[in-house]
Design an enzyme around this catalytic site. Structure first.
Site, PDB file in Angstrom:
ATOM      1  N   ASP A 172      82.768  -7.454  16.610  1.00  0.00           N
ATOM      2  CA  ASP A 172      83.877  -6.860  17.292  1.00  0.00           C
ATOM      3  C   ASP A 172      83.241  -5.955  18.072  1.00  0.00           C
ATOM      4  O   ASP A 172      82.141  -5.475  18.092  1.00  0.00           O
ATOM      5  CB  ASP A 172      84.920  -6.287  16.422  1.00  0.00           C
ATOM      6  CG  ASP A 172      85.895  -5.415  16.954  1.00  0.00           C
ATOM      7  OD1 ASP A 172      86.549  -6.225  17.729  1.00  0.00           O
ATOM      8  OD2 ASP A 172      86.177  -4.318  16.922  1.00  0.00           O
TER       9      ASP A 172
ATOM     10  N   ASP B 297      85.020  -2.972  20.590  1.00  0.00           N
ATOM     11  CA  ASP B 297      85.393  -1.726  20.688  1.00  0.00           C
ATOM     12  C   ASP B 297      85.578  -0.999  19.197  1.00  0.00           C
ATOM     13  O   ASP B 297      86.266  -1.475  18.420  1.00  0.00           O
ATOM     14  CB  ASP B 297      86.911  -1.641  21.109  1.00  0.00           C
ATOM     15  CG  ASP B 297      86.889  -2.500  22.667  1.00  0.00           C
ATOM     16  OD1 ASP B 297      85.869  -2.065  23.265  1.00  0.00           O
ATOM     17  OD2 ASP B 297      87.700  -3.292  23.074  1.00  0.00           O
TER      18      ASP B 297
END
Length: 223
Positions: free
Chosen positions: A7, A9
């Site tokens: 991932d 952010d």
């Protein structure tokens, strides 16, 4: 062969790339600061609660792209990465990615943020593959339309998008001895549950609780 998915952010970045893009656009006078801040705050609260309407969010997120031609947007990329993104990348995040790349693992960023904003960030990390929400493009003009295309890379949609990407390369989950996914958010539980090695990175309270219950590793990439 091993697969490492990341991932972006609040995982590889100690912040949110879409929020930083909005702040960058505010600085350019390209969006209204008051409206942008209020909307961002509301969407983020829904994201944390797991109640985000992804279609509504994407309509808001992608609208500024449609207001500018591609040459102007592309020219902003380098400035955005230098001023807004590099300060959010800590040495531990770079080292984690480098370990997987150096081991010869197939690596990809899997993010709900659109691929226009996140493309240069993937290149900054040296990660060769990016699975992000795809902004629609008007073919004759080359301009963004302000709408997404295909399945958003969000919640269970991340699994769908990863599987389509793997299939395009003649691969599937069974092609790998180990599969990793690193994330900070409970919104990513579907993909975390899918891989053989889920890792919670600076996790939100819901994900931390799940990781502790099931014995998933918890690490921090801040610093």
């Amino acid at each position: 062969m091993e697969l490492a998915l990341f991932d972006l952010d609040n995982t590889l970045l100690s912040g949110d790339s879409d929020y930083e893009w909005a702040q960058f656009l505010i600085g350019k006078g390209a969006v209204d600061a008051e409206i942008q801040e209020a909307k961002n705050k509301a969407f983020y609260e829904h994201y944390k609660a797991g109640t985000l309407d992804i279609d509504e969010f994407l309509a808001f997120q992608l609208a500024p792209l449609a207001r500018h031609d591609r040459a102007e947007l592309d020219a902003w990329h380098a400035e955005y990465v230098a001023n807004r993104i590099r300060p959010l990348i800590g040495a531990p995040a770079r080292e984690l990615v480098a370990r997987h790349l150096d081991a010869g693992h197939l690596c990809a960023i899997v993010t709900a943020t659109n691929s226009f904003v996140t493309g240069p960030i993937a290149r900054e990390f040296g990660i060769p593959h990016l699975i992000g929400t795809i902004p629609a493009v008007d073919v004759p003009s080359g301009r963004f339309t302000g709408a997404p295309t295909g399945i958003p890379s969000f919640q269970a949609g991340k699994i769908t998008r990863v599987e389509a990407w793997l299939e395009s390369q003649g691969l599937w989950w069974g092609s790998f001895a180990k599969t990793w996914f690193y994330s900070d958010s409970h919104n990513d539980l579907p993909l975390l549950e899918k891989v053989s090695h889920p890792v919670a990175v600076d996790p939100d309270p819901t994900l931390r609780s799940r990781a502790e219950r099931d014995g998933w590793p918890v690490l921090s990439l801040r610093g």
